[in-house]
Structure formats: structure tokens, C-alpha cells
Design an enzyme around this catalytic site. Structure first.
Site, PDB file in Angstrom:
ATOM      1  N   ARG A   1     -40.533   3.208  34.198  1.00 53.59           N
ATOM      2  CA  ARG A   1     -39.583   2.109  34.382  1.00 53.59           C
ATOM      3  C   ARG A   1     -38.625   1.983  33.199  1.00 53.59           C
ATOM      4  O   ARG A   1     -37.557   1.396  33.314  1.00 53.59           O
ATOM      5  CB  ARG A   1     -40.325   0.804  34.646  1.00 53.59           C
ATOM      6  CG  ARG A   1     -39.529  -0.143  35.511  1.00 53.59           C
ATOM      7  CD  ARG A   1     -40.164  -1.500  35.769  1.00 53.59           C
ATOM      8  NE  ARG A   1     -41.573  -1.519  36.037  1.00 53.59           N
ATOM      9  CZ  ARG A   1     -42.516  -1.820  35.134  1.00 53.59           C
ATOM     10  NH1 ARG A   1     -42.164  -2.122  33.890  1.00 53.59           N
ATOM     11  NH2 ARG A   1     -43.780  -1.834  35.463  1.00 53.59           N
TER      12      ARG A   1
ATOM     13  N   ASP B   1     -16.024  -7.811  34.462  1.00 49.93           N
ATOM     14  CA  ASP B   1     -16.239  -6.734  35.431  1.00 49.93           C
ATOM     15  C   ASP B   1     -15.076  -5.765  35.233  1.00 49.93           C
ATOM     16  O   ASP B   1     -13.957  -6.032  35.661  1.00 49.93           O
ATOM     17  CB  ASP B   1     -16.267  -7.316  36.846  1.00 49.93           C
ATOM     18  CG  ASP B   1     -16.493  -6.257  37.916  1.00 49.93           C
ATOM     19  OD1 ASP B   1     -16.223  -5.067  37.656  1.00 49.93           O
ATOM     20  OD2 ASP B   1     -16.927  -6.627  39.025  1.00 49.93           O
TER      21      ASP B   1
ATOM     22  N   TYR C   1     -14.407 -10.377  42.743  1.00 51.45           N
ATOM     23  CA  TYR C   1     -15.075  -9.645  43.815  1.00 51.45           C
ATOM     24  C   TYR C   1     -15.956 -10.597  44.631  1.00 51.45           C
ATOM     25  O   TYR C   1     -16.725 -11.370  44.058  1.00 51.45           O
ATOM     26  CB  TYR C   1     -15.917  -8.584  43.102  1.00 51.45           C
ATOM     27  CG  TYR C   1     -16.681  -7.614  43.926  1.00 51.45           C
ATOM     28  CD1 TYR C   1     -16.027  -6.748  44.775  1.00 51.45           C
ATOM     29  CD2 TYR C   1     -18.062  -7.540  43.806  1.00 51.45           C
ATOM     30  CE1 TYR C   1     -16.753  -5.822  45.509  1.00 51.45           C
ATOM     31  CE2 TYR C   1     -18.791  -6.619  44.519  1.00 51.45           C
ATOM     32  CZ  TYR C   1     -18.130  -5.766  45.382  1.00 51.45           C
ATOM     33  OH  TYR C   1     -18.857  -4.859  46.093  1.00 51.45           O
TER      34      TYR C   1
ATOM     35  N   LYS D   1     -18.220   3.561  41.703  1.00 51.24           N
ATOM     36  CA  LYS D   1     -16.807   3.840  41.930  1.00 51.24           C
ATOM     37  C   LYS D   1     -16.368   5.074  41.121  1.00 51.24           C
ATOM     38  O   LYS D   1     -16.638   6.179  41.526  1.00 51.24           O
ATOM     39  CB  LYS D   1     -15.981   2.593  41.588  1.00 51.24           C
ATOM     40  CG  LYS D   1     -16.534   1.299  42.211  1.00 51.24           C
ATOM     41  CD  LYS D   1     -16.465   1.280  43.729  1.00 51.24           C
ATOM     42  CE  LYS D   1     -17.297   0.179  44.387  1.00 51.24           C
ATOM     43  NZ  LYS D   1     -17.133  -1.168  43.903  1.00 51.24           N
TER      44      LYS D   1
HETATM   45  C1  PLP Z   1     -17.877  -2.346  44.144  1.00 55.32           C
HETATM   46  C2  PLP Z   1     -17.698  -3.368  43.099  1.00 55.32           C
HETATM   47  C3  PLP Z   1     -18.790  -4.004  42.518  1.00 55.32           C
HETATM   48  C4  PLP Z   1     -20.195  -3.802  43.001  1.00 55.32           C
HETATM   49  O1  PLP Z   1     -20.643  -2.534  42.863  1.00 55.32           O
HETATM   50  P1  PLP Z   1     -21.799  -1.919  43.798  1.00 55.32           P
HETATM   51  O2  PLP Z   1     -22.166  -0.703  43.052  1.00 55.32           O
HETATM   52  O3  PLP Z   1     -21.157  -1.675  45.125  1.00 55.32           O
HETATM   53  O4  PLP Z   1     -22.876  -2.933  43.878  1.00 55.32           O
HETATM   54  C5  PLP Z   1     -18.555  -4.901  41.504  1.00 55.32           C
HETATM   55  N1  PLP Z   1     -17.317  -5.178  41.093  1.00 55.32           N
HETATM   56  C6  PLP Z   1     -16.229  -4.603  41.647  1.00 55.32           C
HETATM   57  C7  PLP Z   1     -14.890  -4.950  41.123  1.00 55.32           C
HETATM   58  C8  PLP Z   1     -16.384  -3.690  42.670  1.00 55.32           C
HETATM   59  O5  PLP Z   1     -15.321  -3.146  43.249  1.00 55.32           O
END
Ligand code: PLP
Length: 413
Positions: A69, A195, A123, A220
């Protein structure tokens, strides 16, 4: 010789090539560094050579075997690579998704009774987390206009504990004055969390601009191939340690297979971002000259909303932006998306393939209006484009076709 040749300050391609490849994690027995990429270490149990070693209680840090873990060289190499790309970071915690990273960070900084401030363009799952998870654990959330620092000041109260910023907003691309918001947070004893999925560490360095914790959805740009999900949170020493302990408390762990996919994606991230950014800019410029389009929401585009802040603070961008039709109906917008050949219809972005999704933020806003007050109220139906690695000419031809379908659906010539 350009600045990127300086070995003390290597360029992004050079840094991505070397990141995380410590000799002890890329070795065969007796030959440290014998392989290029860290192998996939699948291990729940790490064995200790003897009781003395077990009793020595290895430090709680990446690089010290303990139990699956807490990771193995594959995950450590990815954490280490991400930390090396983030000026000001002491460490990086990995999470099973970007949303899990946001939850992990917010559950680290917030306590019952606290108030979280959040940019209104955030988001949607971040907003949902505030209304659900955080609300249930006694945290109140107040939303403010991401483009107006006064709006954050107006939302402050004695219980304000943290601010979550997303810039540019990943649907509508409002830019935020990050250093100013980080300063406001600091002045009021708050923790700032960002973020930074859109720009990633090559495009924006949040910790160097005063932010305490920077989060990314690795799903992403880092993964880049739409085949794995993961998230990260990076911070200076104090917050890194708390993030790590909270993640251990929550029991989150990422699979070594997925970590290896992320490391593979990371190597080409600069190349992919350069390509998709250039194509997105070409498309954005093309849209700006089209009569069917009222607004191009792309801060990288000179003259677009937020461009000045982007140019001041950011060193890069990506292929994600939105356009808003001049009038028209939701059905005509759908007809345009349906006419596209090279854009898949699906959520997410940052993959090698292009995607298009409708933009309808009105129902989720609480501190700002959609469409914005200074726009014509008829201009409201948008499309978000995630531009991939296809050729720009093909994507522009695709949108030429899509705009013809939009005109046909509108009954315009
Ligand atoms: C996709 C996304 C997330 C979340 O990511 P996941 O890996 O899909 O959980 C968070 N913030 C933004 C701006 C995103 O586009």
C-alpha cells in the site's frame, strides 16, 4: 546554444526524459540503472531479510520498502518524476483518480465547521464533492467569481479555511489571478489548493506562484492515451507529509501497472502538448473568423478573455478550449457535434484523439451567470473541444462541415 542547453536548467523535454529514472529503481540485481524504464513491480508483500531489518521500522517514505500500500519502485518513480517537474514541491502523492486527489487534498486541509471557498467555474465533480461528501462531514462551501479577487474577499468569513481554484476553468476557461488569490488566502490564514490539470507542470508552476497544494488529473495529459486513470497532489514539505498521512489513512493506492502507463505517457507529454496546443491555436484562430461563432474561450488566443493573465503567469497550454455559437438552439449545436468525423463524443480530454462535448454550465453556477451578463443572452450554446494529435487541416475541415450542419439545422443558408 539556447537556454535549454543549460544543464542546471534543462528544458521540459530533457526533464521529462530523465524524470523518475533513479538507478536503484531501474536496475537488475547488481546492475543499478540497467533498464531504461522502471519495471512493473507487482507486490503486496515486501520481505525483510531478517528480524533486525523488520524491527528497524523503515522510514515512511518512497524508496523504503514496507508494504504494497506504500508502493514499490514503479509508483515511487512516478511520484519522484512528478515532484521533479514541480518547482517548490517536496513530494507527490498518487491517487486512483483526479477526483480522488481533490478529495484527498480537501480532506487533508479541512475540518468540520470549516468553510471552503471554490471558484464558480470549477469542475462539476469538485462542486458535487462540496455539496455531498464535504457537506456531510460538516464543511460548508461558498462559491466565488474566478475572475474577480474582490469576489473571493467578499466570500471570506472567520471560518474560511481553504480555497480551491481551477484555472482556467475546464469548461468555460475563465482565468484567475493566482498569485493574488494565493496572497489573499495566506493573509487570512487559509490554505490554497489548485486544480492544475489544464496547464500541468510544464504550463504553470502553482507552488512557485504562492499555492500550497497543486492537484492534477493524470488521466489527462500525463497518461495521454485515454487508457488509464490517476491523480496527484504535490506540495512543499509540510503539506506533502499531511497529504501522505491522510492518503494512508484513507487506504488509497495506485496499481503499479497504471503507474507504468503514466510514466510511459509522461515521456512524450511535452511533445504531445506542443502539437495539440499548436493545433488548438490554429483552430481557435479559425473559429474567431467564423460568423457562426460568437465567442472563442481560449486564453492562449491573443485577444481572448483571460489572455493577459495567461501570458503573464503561464508558460504553456493545451488542446482544450470552447466555442460558443452566435444564437441558435441546443438542437443545432447537437447537429454540429454529430456532423464531426474526427472528434469523438465523450467526456475527458488530454488523449491523443480529439473529442467534443456540449458546454451547458448554467445549471451548475451559483456565483456567476451563464451566459455572462455582458454577452448577448442568445449566445449560450457551446462546444468544448479537446484537440488531439490529428492534423490541423483535417480538424478545420471537420468543423467547416459541422458549421454547415449547424447552419442547415438553423435554416440559415
Ligand atoms: C478530469 C478532471 C478531473 C478529474 O480527474 P479524473 O482522473 O477523471 O478523476 C479533475 N479536474 C479537472 C479539471 C478535470 O478535467
Amino acid at each position: 546554444m539556447n537556454g535549454n542547453d543549460d544543464s542546471n536548467n534543462p528544458g521540459p523535454g530533457t526533464r521529462l526524459t530523465a524524470a523518475g529514472r533513479r538507478a536503484e529503481w531501474t536496475g537488475t540485481p547488481g546492475r543499478p540503472g540497467a533498464v531504461v524504464s522502471p519495471p512493473v513491480w507487482r507486490a503486496s508483500t515486501h520481505l525483510y531479510p531478517d528480524m533486525a531489518a523488520l524491527r528497524a521500522h523503515p522510514a515512511n517514505e518512497d524508496g523504503n520498502f514496507y508494504y504494497g500500500r506504500r508502493g514499490s519502485p514503479t509508483q515511487w518513480a512516478l511520484s519522484d518524476a512528478l515532484t521533479s517537474l514541480e518547482p517548490g514541491a517536496a513530494g507527490t502523492v498518487l491517487y486512483p483518480s483526479g477526483v480522488a486527489a481533490i478529495a484527498g487534498a480537501l480532506l487533508t486541509v479541512l475540518r468540520p465547521g470549516d468553510v471552503l471557498l471554490m471558484t464558480d467555474n470549477a469542475y462539476e465533480p469538485s462542486r458535487g464533492m462540496a455539496r455531498g461528501l464535504l457537506h456531510d462531514f460538516g464543511v460548508e462551501t461558498r462559491w466565488f467569481d474566478a475572475t474577480d479577487p474582490q469576489s473571493m474577499i467578499a466570500a471570506l468569513c472567520p471560518r474560511s479555511r481553504a480555497v480551491l481554484i481551477e484555472t482556467p476553468g475546464s469548461l468555460t476557461f475563465e482565468m484567475t489571478d493566482v498569485p493574488q488569490l494565493a496572497q489573499i488566502a495566506r493573509t487570512h490564514g487559509m490554505i490554497s489548493v489548485i486544480d492544475n490539470t489544464w496547464a500541468g507542470p510544464l504550463g504553470f508552476a502553482p507552488l512557485a506562484h504562492g499555492i500550497d497544494i497543486t492537484i492534477m488529473s493524470l488521466t489527462k495529459h500525463v497518461g495521454g492515451h485515454s487508457d488509464a486513470m490517476m491523480g496527484s497532489a504535490s506540495a512543499g514539505a509540510e503539506w506533502y507529509w499531511r497529504l501522505r498521512m491522510r492518503a494512508q489513512g484513507l487506504g488509497t493506492v495506485v496499481s503499479p501497472d497504471d503507474a507504468a502507463l503514466m510514466l510511459r505517457g509522461l515521456r512524450t507529454m511535452d511533445l504531445r502538448l506542443q502539437r495539440s496546443t499548436a493545433t488548438a491555436l490554429a483552430l481557435a484562430q479559425w473559429f474567431a473568423g467564423r460568423p457562426e461563432i460568437a465567442h472563442v474561450l481560449c486564453p492562449m488566443l491573443p485577444g481572448a478573455p483571460g489572455h493577459d493573465l495567461w501570458a503573464r503567469d503561464f508558460t504553456g497550454g493545451c488542446g482544450l478550449f470552447s466555442v460558443v455559437f452566435r444564437g441558435g438552439s441546443s438542437a443545432s449545436r447537437d447537429a454540429a457535434i454529430d456532423a464531426l468525423h474526427h472528434f469523438g463524443i465523450g467526456f475527458s480530454w488530454g488523449g491523443f484523439e480529439s473529442l467534443a462535448t456540449p458546454v451547458d454550465p448554467a445549471p451548475i453556477r451559483s456565483a456567476t451567470a451563464w451566459p455572462p451578463a455582458h454577452w448577448s443572452p442568445d449566445d449560450r450554446f457551446g462546444v468544448r473541444l479537446a484537440v488531439g494529435l490529428e492534423d490541423a487541416a483535417d480538424l478545420i475541415a471537420d468543423w467547416d462541415r459541422a458549421l454547415a450542419a449547424w447552419r442547415a439545422a438553423e435554416g440559415r443558408a
